[in-house]
Design an enzyme around this catalytic site. Structure first.
Site, short mmCIF file in Angstrom:
data_model
loop_
_atom_site.label_atom_id
_atom_site.label_comp_id
_atom_site.label_asym_id
_atom_site.label_seq_id
_atom_site.Cartn_x
_atom_site.Cartn_y
_atom_site.Cartn_z
N GLY A 127 0.83 -1.20 0.00
CA GLY A 127 0.00 0.00 0.00
C GLY A 127 0.86 1.25 0.00
N GLY A 140 0.71 5.36 1.51
CA GLY A 140 -0.02 6.37 2.28
C GLY A 140 0.59 7.73 2.04
CB VAL A 141 -0.18 10.97 3.66
CG1 VAL A 141 0.43 12.36 3.75
CG2 VAL A 141 -1.62 11.03 3.23
CG PHE A 142 4.05 8.90 7.32
CD1 PHE A 142 4.82 10.02 7.55
CD2 PHE A 142 4.15 7.82 8.19
CE1 PHE A 142 5.68 10.05 8.62
CE2 PHE A 142 5.00 7.85 9.26
CZ PHE A 142 5.77 8.97 9.47
CB SER A 143 5.25 5.15 4.55
OG SER A 143 4.01 4.51 4.78
CB VAL A 183 3.28 -0.45 3.36
CG1 VAL A 183 3.46 -1.73 4.18
CG2 VAL A 183 3.08 0.74 4.29
CE LYS A 192 3.94 4.05 8.22
NZ LYS A 192 2.79 4.16 9.11
CG ASP A 231 -5.50 8.26 11.03
OD1 ASP A 231 -6.66 8.65 10.80
OD2 ASP A 231 -4.65 8.10 10.15
N1 LIG Z 1 1.90 -4.89 8.37
C1 LIG Z 1 1.19 -4.73 7.24
N2 LIG Z 1 0.75 -5.79 6.53
C2 LIG Z 1 0.02 -5.60 5.41
N3 LIG Z 1 -0.32 -4.41 4.91
C3 LIG Z 1 0.08 -3.32 5.57
C4 LIG Z 1 0.86 -3.41 6.76
N4 LIG Z 1 1.09 -2.16 7.21
C5 LIG Z 1 0.49 -1.35 6.34
N5 LIG Z 1 -0.11 -2.02 5.34
C6 LIG Z 1 -0.89 -1.47 4.20
O1 LIG Z 1 -0.32 -0.24 3.84
C7 LIG Z 1 -1.26 0.81 4.06
C8 LIG Z 1 -0.51 2.05 4.52
O2 LIG Z 1 0.05 1.81 5.81
P1 LIG Z 1 0.10 2.95 6.89
O3 LIG Z 1 -1.29 3.43 7.15
O4 LIG Z 1 0.88 2.47 8.06
O5 LIG Z 1 0.92 4.06 6.07
P2 LIG Z 1 0.81 5.63 6.09
O6 LIG Z 1 1.79 6.14 5.09
O7 LIG Z 1 0.97 6.11 7.49
O8 LIG Z 1 -0.67 5.86 5.56
P3 LIG Z 1 -1.73 7.03 5.83
O9 LIG Z 1 -1.64 7.95 4.67
O10 LIG Z 1 -3.05 6.31 5.84
O11 LIG Z 1 -1.44 7.63 7.13
C9 LIG Z 1 -2.30 0.23 5.05
O12 LIG Z 1 -3.58 0.80 4.92
C10 LIG Z 1 -2.33 -1.22 4.63
O13 LIG Z 1 -3.19 -1.41 3.54
#
Ligand SMILES: Nc1ncnc2c1ncn2[C@@H]1O[C@H](COP(=O)(O)OP(=O)(O)OP(=O)(O)O)[C@@H](O)[C@H]1O
Length: 416
Positions: A105, A107-110, A112, A131, A229
């Site tokens: 996936g 996100g805004v931040f990373s 994964v 991540k 969140d």
């Molecule tokens: N341990 C994991 N196993 C499987 N998928 C994961 C895992 N961690 C994260 N993901 C997938 O990656 C996505 C993004 O992870 P996460 O929310 O930690 O990132 P973020 O960059 O902080 O995103 P956001 O923009 O939502 O804050 C999750 O919604 C999920 O679909």
């Protein structure tokens, strides 16, 4: 029922037809979609974009990702894209140990990624999720804050029984902070899309997820952590979909005197105390969990307000007017209420298209029963218990809201 007992398998969809896969009705682990389990659909999910706050890119504490225009800190790092996301390749080995095999996936931040850990104690490769935080000073610092929280949560759960995604290790790679986690299968936004679009999941599945979410919240409370969140995107399930874990502690903070901001938590899941500018504590996460449980059961967002002002109106349309005592304490109350504490709805003038404020008085609460009617085949007692739990979660006043211990011993969870 022992609330801490591990979950046996169950089906999630409401009907075989709706699941599009009759296996979902069986109690075997074939419950998944089998081959080609979906890569995250998050990045192109229009719905997901809509759940953020007024600020375009959602809210991160300390400015994390909140409509930040990311400047790549080192333009010579040609492995990053213009926004500082790491441009990984499949088969690439990070830290001499983790071989990237798929995407999980973005996100805004990373970003994964799914990777194979080639250096496990047993010698057999194991799957992990990594991540990879964007290459940006603000996000790097925020990642370090997330790390502190993750270490605290994992340290207090040596047996891995508290339903928070397992943090395994961390390293720095090409200027990106990387956080290594156990790998799960999909998030609940995706589960809802696949198995419950517009009609939601079976109540037995909602109950099992609710129990696990409250166990996670209890752990957070014991560790003094607010998640800030909680939403279906941040709940992950295993392949059999019978184990749920809370993830994304990127907005989490230690409870205490925290900055008052009206945009904490993704908007649909944002508790009224945040919008009104009161001090906030653990009840804010209970509110978000309540919104998610309703959404899991019905497939619909409970409070789909396009602005904070609309959110408050929707809260009152469900629960009636806010207690005056609560309004008097809010730092942002005057943005939404007049001097006599009557609600001012911000609307668009149909002629001039300018924002106008319209006084709304006598808002009558709805009966929750009209929102949760039960689906064919649901045990009526379980439906009644679910309604009762929802009523108690959605107390507008955080001090009156059901707390996590009460939630864990509620009949909907215990089955008694
Ligand atoms: N341990 C994991 N196993 C499987 N998928 C994961 C895992 N961690 C994260 N993901 C997938 O990656 C996505 C993004 O992870 P996460 O929310 O930690 O990132 P973020 O960059 O902080 O995103 P956001 O923009 O939502 O804050 C999750 O919604 C999920 O679909």
């Amino acid at each position: 029922m022992d609330v801490y007992a591990p979950e046996s398998s169950f089906s999630v969809g409401k009907s075989p037809l709706q699941d599009g896969n009759t296996c979902l009705q069986s109690t075997t682990e074939t419950v998944g979609l089998g081959e080609g389990s979906p890569k995250s659909e998050r990045s192109n999910d229009m719905f997901r974009d809509d759940i953020f706050g007024e600020s375009p890119a959602g809210v991160r504490k300390s400015g994390k990702g909140d409509s930040i225009t990311v400047e790549n800190s080192d333009l010579n790092d040609n492995w990053d894209d213009a926004e500082g996301y790491y441009g990984y390749r499949f088969g690439e080995i990070l830290e001499g140990r983790y071989e990237i095999i798929a995407s999980h996936g973005k996100g805004v931040f990373s970003t994964v990624v799914r990777a194979k850990d080639l250096k496990t104690k047993s010698g057999d490769p194991e799957e992990v999720a990594i991540k990879i935080i964007r290459n940006n000073e603000t996000m790097y610092k925020a990642g370090l804050e997330e790390l502190v929280i993750l270490k605290k949560l994992v340290g207090a759960d040596p047996e891995n029984r508290r339903h928070c995604v397992r943090f395994l290790s961390t390293f720095k790679y090409r200027n990106h902070l990387c956080l290594v986690f156990e790998s799960l299968h999909m998030n609940l936004r995706e589960v809802l899309k696949k198995f419950g679009r517009n009609i939601g999941l079976k109540l037995t599945a909602v109950r099992a997820y609710a129990k696990q979410l409250f166990i996670a919240l209890k752990h957070l409370k014991n560790c003094g952590v607010l998640h800030c969140d909680i939403k279906p995107d941040n709940m992950l399930v295993n392949e059999a979909k019978n184990v749920l874990k809370l993830c994304d502690f990127g907005n989490a903070m230690f409870a205490g005197k925290n900055e008052i901001t009206p945009y904490l938590v993704s908007r649909f899941y944002r508790a009224p105390e945040i919008i009104l500018g009161l001090t906030y504590d653990h009840p804010l996460d209970i509110w978000s969990v309540g919104c998610c449980l309703y959404e899991l059961y019905t497939g619909k967002v409970l409070f789909p307000g396009p602005t904070n002002n609309d959110m408050l109106r929707l809260h009152m349309e469900l629960k009636g007017p806010f207690p005056k005592k609560m309004l008097r304490k809010g730092a942002f109350t005057d943005q939404h209420f007049d001097q006599d504490l009557n609600f001012l709805s911000t609307e668009e003038d149909p002629v001039t298209k300018k924002a106008i404020k319209r006084l709304i008085v006598n808002i009558k609460p709805k009966d929750f029963g009209t929102l949760i009617t039960g689906s064919p085949g649901d045990d009526p007692k379980m439906v009644a218990n679910f309604k009762d739990l929802m009523e108690k979660v959605f107390f507008l006043d955080p001090e009156k809201r059901l707390n996590v211990s009460q939630a864990l011993s509620h009949p909907f969870i215990t089955g008694k």
